[in-house]
Design a protein around this motif. Structure first.
Motif, mmCIF file in Angstrom:
data_model
loop_
_atom_site.group_PDB
_atom_site.id
_atom_site.type_symbol
_atom_site.label_atom_id
_atom_site.label_comp_id
_atom_site.label_asym_id
_atom_site.label_seq_id
_atom_site.Cartn_x
_atom_site.Cartn_y
_atom_site.Cartn_z
ATOM 1 N N ARG A 80 -3.179 2.236 10.759
ATOM 2 C CA ARG A 80 -3.929 1.776 9.585
ATOM 3 C C ARG A 80 -5.233 1.120 10.010
ATOM 4 N NH1 ARG A 80 -0.640 -1.677 5.383
ATOM 5 N NH2 ARG A 80 0.281 0.363 5.088
ATOM 6 N N PHE A 81 -5.178 0.293 11.054
ATOM 7 C CA PHE A 81 -6.385 -0.378 11.542
ATOM 8 C C PHE A 81 -7.399 0.638 12.057
ATOM 9 C CE2 PHE A 81 -8.711 -2.480 15.067
ATOM 10 C CZ PHE A 81 -9.456 -3.340 14.292
ATOM 11 N N LEU A 100 0.819 -1.214 0.000
ATOM 12 C CA LEU A 100 0.000 0.000 0.000
ATOM 13 C C LEU A 100 0.853 1.265 0.000
ATOM 14 C CD1 LEU A 100 -2.757 -1.121 2.527
ATOM 15 C CD2 LEU A 100 -2.762 -1.284 0.031
ATOM 16 N N THR A 101 2.039 1.192 0.603
ATOM 17 C CA THR A 101 2.904 2.375 0.678
ATOM 18 C C THR A 101 4.155 2.251 -0.179
ATOM 19 O OG1 THR A 101 4.203 1.558 2.549
ATOM 20 C CG2 THR A 101 2.163 2.786 3.060
ATOM 21 N N PRO A 153 -4.241 -8.416 -0.695
ATOM 22 C CA PRO A 153 -2.912 -8.561 -0.093
ATOM 23 C C PRO A 153 -2.297 -7.183 0.166
ATOM 24 C CG PRO A 153 -3.150 -10.031 -1.967
ATOM 25 C CD PRO A 153 -4.328 -9.096 -1.987
ATOM 26 N N THR A 154 -1.630 -7.023 1.311
ATOM 27 C CA THR A 154 -1.020 -5.743 1.671
ATOM 28 C C THR A 154 0.480 -5.832 1.908
ATOM 29 O OG1 THR A 154 -1.482 -6.109 4.018
ATOM 30 C CG2 THR A 154 -3.130 -4.864 2.743
ATOM 31 N N HIS A 155 1.003 -7.035 2.148
ATOM 32 C CA HIS A 155 2.422 -7.199 2.447
ATOM 33 C C HIS A 155 2.959 -8.431 1.720
ATOM 34 C CE1 HIS A 155 1.116 -4.566 5.690
ATOM 35 N NE2 HIS A 155 2.385 -4.206 5.812
ATOM 36 N N LEU A 156 4.211 -8.320 1.268
ATOM 37 C CA LEU A 156 4.829 -9.371 0.470
ATOM 38 C C LEU A 156 6.254 -9.616 0.946
ATOM 39 C CD1 LEU A 156 4.509 -11.083 -2.215
ATOM 40 C CD2 LEU A 156 5.658 -9.162 -3.329
ATOM 41 N N SER A 157 6.597 -10.879 1.182
ATOM 42 C CA SER A 157 7.974 -11.234 1.535
ATOM 43 C C SER A 157 8.865 -11.024 0.316
ATOM 44 C CB SER A 157 8.066 -12.696 1.974
ATOM 45 O OG SER A 157 9.425 -13.095 2.053
ATOM 46 N N LEU A 158 9.948 -10.299 0.492
ATOM 47 C CA LEU A 158 10.880 -10.107 -0.626
ATOM 48 C C LEU A 158 11.877 -11.250 -0.734
ATOM 49 C CD1 LEU A 158 11.483 -6.252 -0.494
ATOM 50 C CD2 LEU A 158 9.860 -7.563 -1.863
ATOM 51 N N PHE A 159 11.852 -12.188 0.211
ATOM 52 C CA PHE A 159 12.689 -13.390 0.099
ATOM 53 C C PHE A 159 12.085 -14.379 -0.888
ATOM 54 C CE2 PHE A 159 14.894 -13.195 4.507
ATOM 55 C CZ PHE A 159 15.925 -12.446 3.972
ATOM 56 N N ASP A 160 10.761 -14.613 -0.785
ATOM 57 C CA ASP A 160 10.157 -15.653 -1.610
ATOM 58 C C ASP A 160 8.809 -15.259 -2.215
ATOM 59 O OD1 ASP A 160 8.539 -15.728 0.623
ATOM 60 O OD2 ASP A 160 9.128 -17.745 1.240
#
Length: 93
Positions: A84-85, A16-17, A42-49
């Motif tokens: 955010r919540f 989101l940001t 979806p709001t967050h993503l692992s940059l590892f996998d």
């Protein structure tokens, strides 16, 4: 999830940001974004996998992350997530 996410210094992108957070992790499961209903974003993503690390429900005050932000450990490190919540609750009051 073959090995899970364990330990510190896991980069997670806030979709989101666009910001990247350095996180601590301790889980062996993942929510498959393809299994989520259309109103769940979806709001967050692992940059590892590239696995899902968080989501929110559109039109409802519901959000979740699957990590602990560690930029400055202590009571302020996840303050932005609570803000955010609170904003989601205000939008849906």
């Amino acid at each position: 999830m073959a090995r899970g996410h364990r330990g510190a210094n896991h980069p997670v992108k806030d979709l989101l940001t666009g910001k990247v957070e350095i996180t601590s992790q301790n889980h062996g499961f993942v929510v498959d974004p393809e299994s989520l209903p259309s109103e769940v974003q979806p709001t967050h993503l692992s940059l590892f996998d590239n696995t899902n690390e968080g989501f929110q429900v559109i039109g409802k005050p519901v959000c979740s992350v699957q990590h602990h932000p560690e930029a400055s450990p202590g009571p302020q490190d996840s303050h932005h997530l609570f803000e955010r919540f609170i904003a989601l609750m205000d939008e849906n009051a």
